[in-house]
Scaffold this active site. Sequence first.
Site, PDB file in Angstrom:
ATOM      1  N   LYS A 110       0.839  -1.194   0.000  1.00 35.29           N
ATOM      2  CA  LYS A 110       0.000   0.000   0.000  1.00 35.29           C
ATOM      3  C   LYS A 110       0.878   1.250   0.000  1.00 35.29           C
ATOM      4  CE  LYS A 110      -3.936  -1.765   2.712  1.00 35.29           C
ATOM      5  NZ  LYS A 110      -4.983  -1.548   1.700  1.00 35.29           N
TER       6      LYS A 110
ATOM      7  N   ARG B 131     -10.550 -11.397   2.067  1.00 36.22           N
ATOM      8  CA  ARG B 131     -11.477 -12.374   1.497  1.00 36.22           C
ATOM      9  C   ARG B 131     -10.880 -13.774   1.473  1.00 36.22           C
ATOM     10  NH1 ARG B 131     -11.850  -8.909  -3.913  1.00 36.22           N
ATOM     11  NH2 ARG B 131     -11.440  -7.316  -2.339  1.00 36.22           N
TER      12      ARG B 131
HETATM   13  N1  BES Z   1      -8.103  -3.664   4.552  1.00 39.23           N
HETATM   14  C1  BES Z   1      -8.265  -3.211   3.228  1.00 39.23           C
HETATM   15  C2  BES Z   1      -9.532  -2.366   3.041  1.00 39.23           C
HETATM   16  C3  BES Z   1      -9.543  -1.056   3.773  1.00 39.23           C
HETATM   17  C4  BES Z   1      -9.167   0.107   3.130  1.00 39.23           C
HETATM   18  C5  BES Z   1      -9.992  -0.983   5.084  1.00 39.23           C
HETATM   19  C6  BES Z   1      -9.194   1.313   3.804  1.00 39.23           C
HETATM   20  C7  BES Z   1     -10.011   0.213   5.751  1.00 39.23           C
HETATM   21  C8  BES Z   1      -9.622   1.372   5.119  1.00 39.23           C
HETATM   22  C9  BES Z   1      -8.350  -4.399   2.285  1.00 39.23           C
HETATM   23  O1  BES Z   1      -7.596  -5.503   2.645  1.00 39.23           O
HETATM   24  C10 BES Z   1      -7.868  -3.949   0.958  1.00 39.23           C
HETATM   25  O2  BES Z   1      -6.717  -3.633   0.867  1.00 39.23           O
HETATM   26  N2  BES Z   1      -8.764  -3.950  -0.037  1.00 39.23           N
HETATM   27  C11 BES Z   1      -8.428  -3.543  -1.358  1.00 39.23           C
HETATM   28  C12 BES Z   1      -8.821  -4.638  -2.314  1.00 39.23           C
HETATM   29  C13 BES Z   1      -8.451  -4.370  -3.723  1.00 39.23           C
HETATM   30  C14 BES Z   1      -6.940  -4.384  -3.843  1.00 39.23           C
HETATM   31  C15 BES Z   1      -9.082  -5.400  -4.592  1.00 39.23           C
HETATM   32  C16 BES Z   1      -9.209  -2.282  -1.669  1.00 39.23           C
HETATM   33  O3  BES Z   1     -10.422  -2.252  -1.405  1.00 39.23           O
HETATM   34  O4  BES Z   1      -8.611  -1.322  -2.117  1.00 39.23           O
HETATM   35 MN    MN Z   2      -5.585  -5.369   1.964  1.00 43.94          MN
END
Ligand code: BES
Ligand code: MN
Length: 501
Positions: A280, A354
């Site tokens: 990230k 997931r």
């Molecule tokens: N934990 C994150 C989602 C999240 C983002 C929670 C911001 C709280 C605040 C999750 O694991 C994630 O990274 N999701 C990605 C998935 C994508 C790469 C398909 C997302 O939603 O950006």
């Molecule tokens: Mn994630």
Amino acid sequence: MKFNVATDYKTVSGEIILVGLFEKTRSLCGAAAVWDSALNGMIHRLISRGEVTGILNQTVPVVTDRHPGLRVLLVGLGKQEDVTLDRLRGACAAGARAVRERNGDRIGLPVDFIEHPAFPLPEKIRAYVEGVRLGLYRFRQFKTCHHDNSGHDPDVCTIYVGDLRHRLAVHTEVAKASSIADAVCLARDLVNMPANAATPSYLAAQARTLAKRWGLRCTVITPRGARQLGMNAFLSVARGSDEPPRFIVLEYRPRTMCRHRPIVLIGKAVTFDSGGISLKPSQDMDEMKTDMAGGAAVLATVQASAALKLPLHIVGIIPAAENLPSGHALKPGDVVTTMAGITVEIITTDAEGRLMLADALTYAQRYKPAALIDIATLTGGCIVALGNHATGLMGTDRALLHKIQQSADATGERVWELPLWQEYGELLKSDVADIKNAAGRPAGAITAGCFLKQFAGTTPWAHLDIAGTAWTKKALPYIPKGATGIGVRLLTHVLEHWDNK
Ligand code: BES
Ligand code: MN
Ligand code: ZN
């Protein structure tokens, strides 16, 4: 904080009495009228001088020379026609914080703090107790210096019941609401904790502690056990981290025989989500310690169920792991075989939640559950869709979704349903495996839901995406900055109102 129930105002000693006031009211009602006459019309005078307006969450102390021992604090309730139980919770929180700012030790809360025909006594009491407790919450475990001029916490809150006959009912509601508030604070603590403290092993130890204290059954599956069960998707998330993953099961059964099938709650607990190899951006990455908020909500809800002695069999499942990059980490392009046997092509290692939930949903089937509800900080897409004011709701069972929507309305933990149409599911087709773990930016919350759906089988299932609601950057009326404890009051309400056919 301790809650007392008293019947007589004459026992008032050293309390700061909270008194609610509607905006632009001509005639005072409830406690405002009672205390106005006790204070010789002082409240009326303050209103006519424009010193108090009753604007929502405004707090104004009332003092008179004639009664120097009497301390009343007016709390604005806003316009009478706009008042809701959620606003009431916020007003009580504002009042309690104002008492703290004045270093008051005791809060007095008359049962008619607000007088409103639409609020039955039990609901009112819950709003009072939750408002006070949740509004005063703060997280100071990692501060070595507590002298920050923010006041010390009041230690007693006395609820004054005018009518003796209501005493028992009030007592019961106060006890229930305190248990629920305790659970919310537990969830907030776990989420606020830094990820170097709240590791998967720490969460497992917490679950064991809760089990001892509440007579629950706790099973912790280690990586060895998980490997034997074929939980490769769950394990793949933890591969890059030195913190060993834990698959936590915390089970509550009522004392009397319960012949109904259990309700299974599943909570995502990624104790830190760096994204893994699909790293990230560093901006706000510290907030990814909150990626275990679903797991915290499940632990806390199981505790609340035990405290409330609900007549239900409840199984909490919390897959816990840390998502970091390393030479051992899962990579984009890898294919993992889930416990269900479905193969998944990893498009991004940042879609890790997931993967863990997939194996948890499969594991849950062994309980032959009446219903499955998962809760997870699952997608940034959910924040894009709904912002920070609603949890995303998805699922396969109308009746279950309806129950959740009703509890959301009752608790103020709002949800909004997103569709799981087949066309969205098709976006998850993979060239090399059965499915892929991510389908790009469009409808990110929904495609994540479609992914999970494949593992829920035919069991009635609902999914709550709390990515936007688990954490708040700014303080809300009864939620200080930081972890919100979202999901605990919602899920507990669903369970309290469960109807075993
Ligand atoms: N934990 C994150 C989602 C999240 C983002 C929670 C911001 C709280 C605040 C999750 O694991 C994630 O990274 N999701 C990605 C998935 C994508 C790469 C398909 C997302 O939603 O950006
Ligand atoms: Mn994630
Ligand atoms: Zn995550």
